[in-house]
Design a protein around this motif. Structure first.
Motif, PDB file in Angstrom:
ATOM      1  N   SER A   2      83.875 126.234  44.900  1.00 55.81           N
ATOM      2  CA  SER A   2      83.004 126.999  45.780  1.00 55.81           C
ATOM      3  C   SER A   2      81.690 127.347  45.101  1.00 55.81           C
ATOM      4  O   SER A   2      80.730 127.718  45.754  1.00 55.81           O
ATOM      5  CB  SER A   2      83.717 128.273  46.252  1.00 55.81           C
ATOM      6  OG  SER A   2      84.066 129.077  45.129  1.00 55.81           O
ATOM      7  N   GLN A   3      81.656 127.270  43.719  1.00 56.43           N
ATOM      8  CA  GLN A   3      80.451 127.608  42.993  1.00 56.43           C
ATOM      9  C   GLN A   3      79.518 126.421  42.805  1.00 56.43           C
ATOM     10  O   GLN A   3      78.477 126.546  42.185  1.00 56.43           O
ATOM     11  CB  GLN A   3      80.835 128.178  41.620  1.00 56.43           C
ATOM     12  CG  GLN A   3      81.690 129.426  41.683  1.00 56.43           C
ATOM     13  CD  GLN A   3      80.994 130.545  42.439  1.00 56.43           C
ATOM     14  OE1 GLN A   3      79.814 130.811  42.213  1.00 56.43           O
ATOM     15  NE2 GLN A   3      81.712 131.220  43.315  1.00 56.43           N
ATOM     16  N   LEU A   4      79.887 125.270  43.288  1.00 56.53           N
ATOM     17  CA  LEU A   4      79.033 124.100  43.135  1.00 56.53           C
ATOM     18  C   LEU A   4      77.758 124.252  43.953  1.00 56.53           C
ATOM     19  O   LEU A   4      77.782 124.837  45.037  1.00 56.53           O
ATOM     20  CB  LEU A   4      79.790 122.840  43.570  1.00 56.53           C
ATOM     21  CG  LEU A   4      80.971 122.443  42.688  1.00 56.53           C
ATOM     22  CD1 LEU A   4      81.728 121.277  43.314  1.00 56.53           C
ATOM     23  CD2 LEU A   4      80.510 122.071  41.283  1.00 56.53           C
ATOM     24  N   PRO A   5      76.624 123.720  43.461  1.00 58.02           N
ATOM     25  CA  PRO A   5      75.354 123.909  44.166  1.00 58.02           C
ATOM     26  C   PRO A   5      75.238 123.006  45.385  1.00 58.02           C
ATOM     27  O   PRO A   5      75.920 121.991  45.501  1.00 58.02           O
ATOM     28  CB  PRO A   5      74.316 123.533  43.111  1.00 58.02           C
ATOM     29  CG  PRO A   5      75.018 122.542  42.248  1.00 58.02           C
ATOM     30  CD  PRO A   5      76.451 122.979  42.194  1.00 58.02           C
ATOM     31  N   ILE A   6      74.360 123.402  46.273  1.00 67.03           N
ATOM     32  CA  ILE A   6      73.963 122.559  47.406  1.00 67.03           C
ATOM     33  C   ILE A   6      72.518 122.166  47.174  1.00 67.03           C
ATOM     34  O   ILE A   6      71.633 123.007  47.066  1.00 67.03           O
ATOM     35  CB  ILE A   6      74.116 123.300  48.751  1.00 67.03           C
ATOM     36  CG1 ILE A   6      75.599 123.562  49.038  1.00 67.03           C
ATOM     37  CG2 ILE A   6      73.487 122.489  49.883  1.00 67.03           C
ATOM     38  CD1 ILE A   6      75.838 124.294  50.356  1.00 67.03           C
ATOM     39  N   ASP A  63      69.769 128.423  45.304  1.00 64.34           N
ATOM     40  CA  ASP A  63      70.638 127.642  44.434  1.00 64.34           C
ATOM     41  C   ASP A  63      70.271 127.961  42.989  1.00 64.34           C
ATOM     42  O   ASP A  63      69.312 127.446  42.452  1.00 64.34           O
ATOM     43  CB  ASP A  63      70.475 126.148  44.729  1.00 64.34           C
ATOM     44  CG  ASP A  63      71.306 125.285  43.789  1.00 64.34           C
ATOM     45  OD1 ASP A  63      72.169 125.848  43.103  1.00 64.34           O
ATOM     46  OD2 ASP A  63      71.066 124.073  43.751  1.00 64.34           O
ATOM     47  N   GLU A  64      71.027 128.838  42.363  1.00 68.09           N
ATOM     48  CA  GLU A  64      70.712 129.269  41.017  1.00 68.09           C
ATOM     49  C   GLU A  64      71.129 128.252  39.964  1.00 68.09           C
ATOM     50  O   GLU A  64      70.721 128.334  38.819  1.00 68.09           O
ATOM     51  CB  GLU A  64      71.398 130.615  40.738  1.00 68.09           C
ATOM     52  CG  GLU A  64      70.919 131.738  41.673  1.00 68.09           C
ATOM     53  CD  GLU A  64      71.652 133.029  41.402  1.00 68.09           C
ATOM     54  OE1 GLU A  64      72.579 133.006  40.561  1.00 68.09           O
ATOM     55  OE2 GLU A  64      71.302 134.041  42.029  1.00 68.09           O
ATOM     56  N   GLN A  65      71.985 127.299  40.328  1.00 71.26           N
ATOM     57  CA  GLN A  65      72.469 126.334  39.346  1.00 71.26           C
ATOM     58  C   GLN A  65      71.614 125.071  39.315  1.00 71.26           C
ATOM     59  O   GLN A  65      71.900 124.153  38.564  1.00 71.26           O
ATOM     60  CB  GLN A  65      73.922 125.947  39.663  1.00 71.26           C
ATOM     61  CG  GLN A  65      74.864 127.136  39.644  1.00 71.26           C
ATOM     62  CD  GLN A  65      76.308 126.707  39.792  1.00 71.26           C
ATOM     63  OE1 GLN A  65      76.695 125.642  39.334  1.00 71.26           O
ATOM     64  NE2 GLN A  65      77.108 127.533  40.433  1.00 71.26           N
ATOM     65  N   SER A  66      70.594 125.014  40.110  1.00 74.42           N
ATOM     66  CA  SER A  66      69.765 123.816  40.178  1.00 74.42           C
ATOM     67  C   SER A  66      68.352 124.150  39.744  1.00 74.42           C
ATOM     68  O   SER A  66      67.839 125.228  40.024  1.00 74.42           O
ATOM     69  CB  SER A  66      69.769 123.270  41.600  1.00 74.42           C
ATOM     70  OG  SER A  66      69.085 122.053  41.657  1.00 74.42           O
ATOM     71  N   LEU A 482      81.616 118.135  38.892  1.00 72.40           N
ATOM     72  CA  LEU A 482      80.537 117.996  37.920  1.00 72.40           C
ATOM     73  C   LEU A 482      80.798 116.828  36.989  1.00 72.40           C
ATOM     74  O   LEU A 482      81.939 116.592  36.578  1.00 72.40           O
ATOM     75  CB  LEU A 482      80.389 119.296  37.108  1.00 72.40           C
ATOM     76  CG  LEU A 482      79.947 120.528  37.896  1.00 72.40           C
ATOM     77  CD1 LEU A 482      79.883 121.740  36.982  1.00 72.40           C
ATOM     78  CD2 LEU A 482      78.599 120.300  38.566  1.00 72.40           C
ATOM     79  N   LEU A 483      79.738 116.103  36.654  1.00 67.92           N
ATOM     80  CA  LEU A 483      79.836 114.971  35.742  1.00 67.92           C
ATOM     81  C   LEU A 483      79.504 115.423  34.328  1.00 67.92           C
ATOM     82  O   LEU A 483      78.610 116.259  34.121  1.00 67.92           O
ATOM     83  CB  LEU A 483      78.876 113.857  36.162  1.00 67.92           C
ATOM     84  CG  LEU A 483      79.056 113.262  37.558  1.00 67.92           C
ATOM     85  CD1 LEU A 483      78.024 112.170  37.788  1.00 67.92           C
ATOM     86  CD2 LEU A 483      80.454 112.712  37.752  1.00 67.92           C
ATOM     87  N   ASP A 484      80.191 114.841  33.347  1.00 72.10           N
ATOM     88  CA  ASP A 484      79.856 115.150  31.965  1.00 72.10           C
ATOM     89  C   ASP A 484      78.706 114.265  31.498  1.00 72.10           C
ATOM     90  O   ASP A 484      78.318 113.294  32.148  1.00 72.10           O
ATOM     91  CB  ASP A 484      81.074 114.988  31.055  1.00 72.10           C
ATOM     92  CG  ASP A 484      81.709 113.604  31.142  1.00 72.10           C
ATOM     93  OD1 ASP A 484      80.968 112.619  31.329  1.00 72.10           O
ATOM     94  OD2 ASP A 484      82.944 113.506  31.040  1.00 72.10           O
TER      95      ASP A 484
END
Length: 802
Positions: A2-6, A63-66, A482-484
């Motif tokens: 649910s924490q993944l960005p859009i 989107d804080e993760q992007s 998420l990809l490494d």
């Protein structure tokens, strides 16, 4: 999850006709085609695009993760709401009746390979509900500009003679009513440089059970048209779906593909299509080829008719084995492949879909709306109309719904819950069990974890009528896991080093889309950049020394001009090494723009400069060898351009063989042509004050009065005209080809550029010589007023100073 960005969340006020794996599809121009009821939206992601205006669309969700939201440029093909052909007026038979003519809408779109039009772009075939097909191309600006129709394919087919001359009018009409379309990719015949031959095929399935194979051909006075190359009848039923497998080489200069078709009674069959590349006897700088096509229906049926329709039909390319055909029926996924080896599965596999009960609309009988194969994990992602996602594990070895390991978190349940979480995140008002996110189309964005899909939120239990104008769909792009870093770098290595590129002629932005996303939009630039520079700094082998241009002795004429144009285009864009360098330059340039660390930025600039230098040397060697071959046909007006090529090839640091070839060319020109010093110098006149401008930098010209002008990236002449095109990737500018200008004469060209060699070079260069991306329409070249004077020094040959 649910924490993944859009990355993108766009509200699209439109209605979608039906779920389809072709509702969303990528073209080789790097554009995403979204098929709605009355229009085809053409969307281009902004990573890697340097445009004078900002992207039309940015995600409204914080989107804080992007690093920044994913932007899109948008235009559309708005198809006519009326019918072009009235079938009752053509045939009075009941079988020719078309209910789709009551409300004409878009049914399907097929994208051609890139490089077919006069501007080096894709052609779109659009099928409407009245069973009519038309061809569309972009005009000057394919990112935001108008698309126009160039051919009524249905009208062309109606004028063709039937397979049987005694055929009745009703059957002839059914043979022109198209139910399905599919455009093949470009086969690679293993020839270098890749020949300028369009070997792609547009297949159309008809109501008469026949398949017509058409090929696109460009015209001098228009963008081109398709013509019939083969027609055969394979069924008594409607051909409802078509899908091409990838081309594979079977022998010397022979490629083969398998065209799968589905009929309205549920049968699935195969047609083997072979193409043989034959050399013609026409002399020239590069060989001229002709294509011979052979088709054969396979006797073995993939699926027997069972009166159960096939809504999905597609080939999945799997490295290391034959492609796998995927088709669906309600509640079932069917897989089929012909034998690859004794250790790999072949024949048919049947997987019964298990419903994911996430909403009131969940059902295993929902139509398939998207397929995405992830090579790294050997899984096939399947999206359904009910909003759920399903995972076929061990796809190439032994496909099943069961993960190979209990620790594998990539399950149908997990991805379906992630899809539901994205639905909730994009719905501020909140969702409940009664709300359904009906996915009409899904496609992979980065060939790994990031998907792009479109859905409509509704409540099936609410039976109230909703007018078409109130329908609203949501367009999302987001990662499901998420990809490494190792996965991203491995994919980058495969893209830049291990792949073959030239046969398809797809633009670098299309191939680099996954990498540019992770650089620009995932907040991981700082950790990826140092390792990425090591990959970028590996220079591919130089193909240019193998370029052979036979001497021309027949004098100047139309034949020479055509041969030179074809040879320029073939050698400048037909080598894998050059395309690999252009892709590396695009990535290095993007790293330089994004980097905030001063020391790392210097490293990015040095890598980009190395790529730029290598590209320039290879282009100059190709030009020198062509000019040497035609030295007896050169005229005094060609000398200014030849002299520029010679001077750039003999600068300090140039390879010794290039410098010696350029010196030999200079000697031959001096022996052959009486040179007038007034027109053959390297200096030009400033368009503003008419003072002499020295050639000190091939990217910009600055006169002693401070007037600054951009230079053509193809010819290095001053751009003082509005007849200019701009690369969408690196923003370099170039003069328009004469055939694309709106002027009635050639007076808009700089005086020194009014050379037949320059004109043919401009016609041959359909894409940027340095980054390989497309040009957009012409725009007025701006004058930059500056108080500083131009420096007096050596000529700067390369196009960007890092």
């Amino acid at each position: 999850m649910s924490q993944l960005p859009i990355y993108t969340a766009l509200s699209v006020p439109t209605i979608l006709t039906h779920p389809s794996i072709r509702c969303l599809q990528w073209s080789e121009d790097g554009q995403l085609c979204l098929v709605t009821k009355y229009a085809v939206h053409i969307m281009t992601p902004d990573p890697g695009v340097n445009f004078s205006t900002r992207a039309d669309i940015k995600t409204p969700i914080s989107d804080e993760q992007s690093d920044r939201p994913l932007g899109w440029y948008r235009t559309m093909i708005e198809c006519t709401r009326g019918q072009t052909h009235s079938w009752p007026a053509i045939s009075q038979g009941w079988g020719a009746l078309s209910l789709g003519s009551l409300d004409v809408s878009v049914r399907a779109v097929a994208c051609s390979p890139s490089g077919l039009t006069s501007r080096g772009r894709c052609v779109l075939a659009v099928l409407n509900s009245n069973m009519e097909v038309s061809l569309w191309v972009a005009s000057k600006n394919h990112l935001k500009g108008e698309w126009s129709t160039i051919q009524d394919v249905t009208g062309y087919m109606l004028d063709l003679p039937g397979l049987d001359r005694d055929i009745d009018e009703a059957s002839r009409t059914l043979g022109s009513q198209v139910m399905s379309i599919a455009w093949s990719g470009q086969p690679h015949f293993g020839i270098y440089p890749a020949p300028l031959v369009d070997a792609s095929v547009l297949a159309v399935g008809t109501r008469a059970g026949s398949v017509k194979l058409l090929r696109f051909k460009g015209n001098v006075d228009s963008e081109g048209m398709v013509y019939l190359i083969r027609e055969a009848k394979f069924s008594e039923k409607w051909i409802t779906h078509l899908s091409w497998s990838p081309w594979f080489v079977t022998s010397d200069r022979k490629c083969q593909s398998v065209l799968a078709y589905a009929t309205d009674d549920g049968a699935v069959g195969l047609i083997t299509i072979s193409q043989i590349l034959q050399t013609t006897l026409d002399p020239g700088f590069v060989p001229t080829y002709a294509l011979e096509l052979v088709s054969e229906q396979q006797t073995e049926a993939v699926c027997a008719p069972n009166k159960c329709a096939v809504p999905t039909l597609d080939w999945i390319a799997v490295p290391g084995r034959n492609p796998i055909l995927v088709f669906s029926k309600p509640g079932v996924i069917h897989l089929w492949s012909w034998p690859s080896s004794l250790t790999q599965w072949h024949g048919g596999r049947v997987l019964f879909i298990q419903a994911q009960r996430l909403s009131i609309g969940s059902s295993e009988f929902s139509p398939v709306s998207g397929l995405s194969y992830v090579k790294q994990r050997d899984v096939l992602l399947v999206s359904l109309f009910d909003g759920s996602l399903h995972v076929v594990h061990n796809f190439s070895v032994e496909p099943s719904w069961t993960p190979t390991s209990s620790e594998d978190q990539l399950t149908s349940e997990a991805l379906s819950q992630a899809s539901r979480a994205f639905f909730a995140q994009a719905t501020p008002a909140g969702i409940g069990y009664m709300d359904v996110n009906r996915i009409s189309g899904l496609v992979s964005y980065d060939l790994h974890s990031t998907l792009t899909w479109i859905y409509e939120s509704l409540r099936p239990s609410d039976f109230s009528y909703k007018h078409e104008a109130r329908h609203e769909s949501m367009f999302l792009t987001a990662p499901f896991w998420l990809l490494d870093e190792d996965t991203i770098l491995r994919a980058t290595h495969e893209t830049l080093i291990l792949m073959e590129y030239t046969a398809t002629r797809s633009v670098p932005l299309y191939r680099l889309r996954p990498l540019l996303l992770h650089l620009c939009n995932t907040g991981r630039f700082a950790e990826l950049c140092p390792s990425l520079l090591e990959v970028l700094n590996q220079i591919p082998p130089d193909d240019s020394p193998t370029v052979v241009v036979p001497p021309w002795s027949q004098g100047l004429g139309d034949d020479l001009q055509l041969q030179l144009r074809r040879s320029f285009a073939t050698h400048l864009f037909g080598w894998d090494g050059l395309l690999s360098l252009r892709m590396r330059l695009s990535v290095a340039d993007m790293c330089w723009r994004l980097c905030n660390d001063p020391q790392l930025r210097v490293g990015c600039g040095q890598v980009a400069q190395n790529q730029l230098v290598e590209i320039s040397y290879r282009i100059l060697r190709i030009l020198v060898r062509h000019l040497t071959a035609i030295v007896t046909a050169l005229t005094p007006s060609d000398v200014p351009f030849v002299l520029r090529v010679v001077v750039q090839s003999r600068l300090a640091g140039s390879p010794l063989d290039l410098s010696s070839e350029a010196e030999a060319l200079s000697n031959k020109v001096n022996e052959t042509i009486a040179i007038d010093p007034k027109i053959a110098g390297l200096h030009e006149l400033c368009p503003a004050c008419h003072i002499e401008v020295p050639l000190e930098d091939v990217t910009r010209a600055t006169c002693p009065n401070g007037h600054s002008w951009a230079r053509c990236s193809v010819t290095s002449f001053i751009l003082s005209t509005s007849m200019v095109r701009t690369c969408i990737g690196c923003s370099r500018k170039a003069l328009l080809p004469v055939s694309q200008s709106s002027a009635t004469d050639e007076s808009w060209l700089p005086i020194a550029a009014r050379s037949w060699v320059v004109k043919e070079l401009l016609e041959a260069v359909q894409r940027c010589l340095f980054c390989g991306n497309s040009f957009r329409g012409h725009c007025v070249s701006r004058i930059r007023w500056s108080s500083s004077l131009g420096s007096k020094g050596a000529i700067r040959v390369f196009s960007v100073k890092y």
